[in-house]
Scaffold this active site. Structure first.
Site: not given
Length: 451
Positions: A68, A71-72, A148
């Site tokens: 994840h 992903e950023h 997040e």
């Protein structure tokens, strides 16, 4: 090797050595890359995705949240483009560029006009295979990911799902949050992220899927050129990675039976469930019907019993999740804290009744009709079609036509559903609660008896 493409808007005719399902065409490119396209008449857009058969379950403990985090990071700049340039190029054509990470795969995708397909292929391939991962960007995005996580912690329903998985799949990577933890993200180094990216984002694990106004041969040419360097790094002769078959049986249901996260919320949030079938189990269609009848719509038994007849909750539903080697069947409800005990009693009563007696004929017919209608309506746009292509190839190594899926749902019998219900709903349940409780002793007795 190139597969059949059924002509449509912007589509060419069959290619030499053709093979395919319906309007789907497939080509195997150097480096083990699988390319699937579906030409859709009457649209002017294309949805394109680069899927990688790597998700959070593949991370080592010290890598928790790496997929994840990447992903950023991959959107923060490449050898040819800055983060601003990536955004500006897609915005200039009115397109969408994004990504998502799941427990068993990751997808980077774009949605653009058909004329802008070459740009989408180039940008996506650039992002996935030639990102800089600059140390300054690693630190910048560390703060974003931590925000997040904080946002997740402020959303009781999201937090609840992760607590439930952690309890149900205790000690297994499937029980870890996709997003990682505050501790793992703070400790994540640039070297760890780079190692994960280069080690796992290899072309044999990649599936490129595209749906919309396209010609298969054009997509083959564009993707082959854009991913040529990445294919060379993996060895052009590499074979595609086979669909995930699952390793040793996941020890589901062996963790704590009841978990609580005290939080100053107006509602009590409950998730109650059991281990279920994996996605290769031939009974999964019966599970889909069972889940739909239990809590998949306004006419479902849980919605009628909990909300319509008793007014105990605004939101109540069930969900069936399948992985390569295990799955889960769960029920969610949000209610006033003082009504939690009654909600649990009603939910467990519904589950017990279905385990004992199965579904009524009317419930069976409605559930199958709902699934069939939802399947067809859910494939009316290019993004949905692209998702279906990518997931089918990664999960099963083959494409299932809409007709095949509809036929499998239609073939489910009441006896099939009853057998699955008896097996799944008769085992000990796991429950997770987020709400205004300081300790488990404050929960209703009907929940405490699970502990």
């Amino acid at each position: 090797m190139t597969g059949l493409v059924t002509p449509g808007a912007g589509a060419s005719g069959p290619a030499p050595g053709a093979r395919g399902v319906g309007g789907v065409a497939r080509s195997d490119l150097p480096g083990g890359i699988r390319l699937l396209t579906e030409a859709l008449p009457g649209v002017r857009s294309v949805a394109l995705g680069i899927w990688i058969a790597i998700g959070s379950r593949d991370e080592r403990p010290e890598q928790a949240g790496a997929a994840h985090y990447l992903e950023h990071l991959l959107f923060k700049g490449t050898g040819r483009r800055s983060a601003a340039a990536i955004a500006e190029e897609i915005d200039a054509v009115g397109g969408e560029l994004n990504a998502f990470t799941a427990k068993e795969h990751t997808c980077y995708y774009a949605h653009v006009l058909d004329a802008d397909l070459p740009l989408a292929v180039d940008v996506l391939a650039d992002v996935v295979t030639d990102a800089r991962l600059a140390p300054t960007d690693v630190e910048l995005e560390r703060g974003v990911v931590l925000e997040e996580i904080a946002m997740r912690d402020d959303d009781p329903e999201d937090l609840l799902g992760e607590l439930f998985d952690e309890a149900l799949f205790a000690g297994h990577p499937l029980g870890r949050p996709v997003i990682g933890s505050e501790q793992s993200i703070r400790a994540m180094s640039r070297d760890t992220l780079h190692e994960f990216w280069r080690g796992e984002y290899t072309t044999p694990r990649m599936v490129v899927a595209a749906a919309g106004c396209l010609a298969h041969e054009q997509v083959v040419e564009l993707v082959g050129a854009a991913l040529a360097a990445a294919a060379a790094r993996s060895d052009p002769g590499s074979a595609p990675v086979a669909p995930r078959a699952g390793g040793a049986p996941v020890p589901a249901g062996t963790g704590p039976r009841l978990v609580l996260r005290g939080d100053d919320t107006e509602q009590a949030h409950l998730m109650l469930g059991v281990p279920a079938l994996h996605r290769h189990d031939p009974r999964r269609h019966a599970l889909m019907v069972l889940n739909t009848a239990l809590g998949g719509g306004l006419s479902s038994r849980l919605f009628q019993q909990v909300r319509e007849q008793r007014g105990l909750a605004y939101s109540v539903y069930s969900a069936a999740t399948t992985y390569a080697d295990v799955g889960s069947l769960s029920v969610y409800a949000g209610c006033a804290p003082e009504r939690l005990g009654e909600v649990v009693t009603v939910v467990r009563g519904v589950l017990d009744a279905v385990a004992a007696d199965g579904l009524t004929e009317a419930e069976l017919v409605r559930a199958k009709g709902s699934l069939r209608g939802g399947l067809v309506l859910g494939c009316e746009d290019t993004a949905s079609r692209m998702n279906r292509l990518g997931r089918s190839e990664l999960d099963h190594g083959r494409q299932r036509s809409i007709s095949e899926s509809l036929d499998r749902i239609a073939a489910v019998t009441g006896d099939d559903v009853s057998a699955v219900a008896r097996e799944l709903l008769s085992v000990p349940q796991t429950a997770a609660v987020v709400g205004p409780y300081a300790e488990i002793d404050e929960l209703p007795a009907v929940l405490r008896e699970l502990a």
